[in-house]
Design an enzyme around this catalytic site. Sequence first.
Site, PDB file in Angstrom:
ATOM      1  CE  LYS A 233     -56.520  -4.723  23.840  1.00 11.99           C
ATOM      2  NZ  LYS A 233     -57.482  -4.424  22.655  1.00 11.99           N
ATOM      3  CB  SER A 234     -61.898  -3.040  31.144  1.00 12.51           C
ATOM      4  OG  SER A 234     -63.289  -3.703  30.948  1.00 12.51           O
TER       5      SER A 234
END
Length: 304
Positions: A233-234
């Site tokens: 998610k980064s």
Amino acid sequence: MPPAPAPAYRGRFAPSPTGPLHAGSLVAALGSWLMARHAGGEWWVRVEDLDPPREVPGAAEAQLRTLAAFGLVSDAPVVRQSERHALYRAALDRLLAADLAFACACSRSALAAGGGVHRACAPGPARAQAAVRLRVPDGSVVGFEDALCGHFAQDVATDVGDVVLLRADGCWAYQLAVVVDDAAQGVTDVVRGADLLDSTPRQILLQRALGLPTPRYAHLPLIVDGDGRKLSKSLAAVPVDGDDPLPALRVAWRALGQRPGPFDAPGRVERGLARASAAFDPGLIPRKPVPLAAVHNGPVTDDP
Ligand code: GLU
């Protein structure tokens, strides 16, 4: 199709083709491969391409090419879920016939009112297209022993509610397909990322409803960024480079808590994998999320 005969150990890696393979998915691929080899077992790859809205064209082929560049090759022909609709349909029909599943046309707002946890169909406006859900009785507390995370239990009725099996958009739900396929393929050991730990109780409930065996489970630590967010998610979720596999294998190996060595010398990736499977110690796998910085700096340990 009759189920594949049950071997002593059959593991699998089941990526969704939503993008290129990244460091997090490589940890699951390498971890499941090492656990299978350590047990003298098989490792199968299954493409989980049941969600066209989330799928990236060409991603499945790219993932398989990258896995091959990493020396991670399925011991059986790769299965694609998009070719197995009849199996999911048959399982759903059995559940419907036994009244263990039901059609649900609850609107989004009715579901939101219940915090997304479905316990009973609400009166009021219905969706044109119904979903099908598993009937989850009150008190459906399901616990299991995870080989890495220990005992994990969840009240599926209150935490999840009636599990979606066929989505209102007509797509098969991951939860149904994964249970049907793990059983149909004779998978004995599911080794995957800890982001799926809390999907396991509902999968076990579904296995019981379908009369299917429950495999052993081991959920691998996730790599997280500096803020503790899951890597995928980064910004750090960069694709791994199939043209230069050793650095990424080193990172995945360290994320699995293993002592440096197998992938340090330049050379063919198969050599490194052979050294890795000989040196692999499942007891060293960390039991908690692994910060990205740690895997770039040396082996990860469970020490505080
Ligand atoms: N297809 C799922 C994913 O890529 C993994 C399913 C599983 O390992 O059970 O997140």
